[in-house]
Scaffold this active site. Structure first.
Site, short mmCIF file in Angstrom:
data_model
loop_
_atom_site.label_atom_id
_atom_site.label_comp_id
_atom_site.label_asym_id
_atom_site.label_seq_id
_atom_site.Cartn_x
_atom_site.Cartn_y
_atom_site.Cartn_z
N HIS A 40 -4.94 0.86 10.77
CA HIS A 40 -3.73 1.56 10.39
C HIS A 40 -3.56 2.75 11.34
O HIS A 40 -4.45 3.02 12.16
CB HIS A 40 -3.84 2.03 8.94
CG HIS A 40 -3.48 0.97 7.93
ND1 HIS A 40 -3.28 1.24 6.60
CD2 HIS A 40 -3.26 -0.37 8.07
CE1 HIS A 40 -2.96 0.13 5.95
NE2 HIS A 40 -2.94 -0.86 6.82
N GLU A 83 -3.75 5.96 10.88
CA GLU A 83 -4.75 7.01 10.74
C GLU A 83 -6.14 6.53 11.15
O GLU A 83 -6.90 7.25 11.80
CB GLU A 83 -4.80 7.50 9.28
CG GLU A 83 -3.47 8.02 8.74
CD GLU A 83 -2.63 6.94 8.06
OE1 GLU A 83 -2.58 5.79 8.56
OE2 GLU A 83 -2.01 7.25 7.03
N SER A 132 2.87 8.52 4.41
CA SER A 132 1.86 8.87 3.42
C SER A 132 0.72 7.83 3.43
O SER A 132 0.99 6.63 3.42
CB SER A 132 2.51 8.94 2.04
OG SER A 132 1.65 9.57 1.12
N CYS A 158 -2.25 5.16 2.90
CA CYS A 158 -2.73 4.19 1.91
C CYS A 158 -4.13 4.62 1.47
O CYS A 158 -4.72 5.55 2.01
CB CYS A 158 -2.77 2.79 2.52
SG CYS A 158 -4.20 2.53 3.61
N CYS A 177 -6.81 4.71 4.35
CA CYS A 177 -6.73 5.86 5.26
C CYS A 177 -7.05 7.16 4.53
O CYS A 177 -7.71 8.05 5.09
CB CYS A 177 -5.35 5.89 5.88
SG CYS A 177 -5.08 4.46 6.96
#
Lengths: 152, 152
Positions: free
Chosen positions: A55, A57, A82, A84, A87
């Site tokens: 992802h 991040e 925002s 998940c 992350c």
């Protein structure tokens, strides 16, 4: 960190998200900043690397390499969306104390959990981030479902 | 899934942990099993890949490749050690319904959180898993601190 600093670092994350979209991927980007210095940027690379764990991040944190705990604990994670649970859990594992979130209108899962562990979560509500995700939801809905483990 | 099946799949995770230790790494392994079929195994590869995100469970999920949500939701994740927040968050993202944990004596962070989201967490308390971690804590303590984001 001033608001102008935050805006500049979020811009780096947005640039990553745009690159990811142009590559055919999920348009989410991130930047990791330690005491005002950018350690790494990253973007969701599910498509690009055939990855289930890259992802925005986590890709960014991976790109930063192996770091001592003390560095994470003085760092800020910027992300266009925002986080998940994966992350968010990564940020909690390394005790990153603050996360700046581009937007949480199109997806939000972990903010209460992060705050309950003391993480500062600042949501900017940046319209560029919202637009990136709205196009994603419109044009690549099944890829997005896959990315967040939802049934198509 | 019978108890004998569980034992066999946990054995695969333990084999991965042992390989990881022999490679100079963190001895934690995992296996992902869908309806009785092994989709992937993995092991912590912090040292081997210079990775901040390849814990046993995340390495295993990455090795399994991109999967539809429906597959994760009928899978079991076997891991030699109780998951950190990153790995627990990954399991929650993909709604993996059950995690079989080799041991939680040497580390435990996420079990209550996982259960609060409905994940079944079965702890086997396998002495081989405990022995792997005890040797790690004795012989590579700073590597372990790095792996869980703790100050050395």
């Amino acid at each position: 960190m001033t608001r102008a600093d935050d805006a500049g670092f979020l811009d780096l994350a947005i640039e990553q998200a745009r690159i990811g979209w142009a590559e055919g991927g999920v348009p989410i980007g991130a930047a990791l900043v330690h005491d005002g210095t950018v350690l790494a940027v990253g973007r969701n690379r599910r498509v690009q690397l055939n990855s289930a764990i890259r992802h925005g991040e986590t890709d960014c944190i991976e790109n930063a390499g192996r770091l001592p705990a003390a560095v994470y604990r003085r760092s800020v994670l910027y992300t266009t969306l925002s986080p998940c649970f994966m992350c968010a859990g990564t940020a909690l594992l390394y005790e990153i104390p603050r996360i700046v979130v581009g937007e949480n209108r199109t997806f939000e899962a972990s903010e209460d959990w992060l705050r309950s562990h003391g993480t500062v979560v600042d949501v900017v509500d940046d319209q560029r981030c919202v637009a990136l995700m709205e196009r994603m939801l419109r044009e690549r809905p099944s890829l997005w479902a896959e990315d967040i483990g939802e049934m198509p």
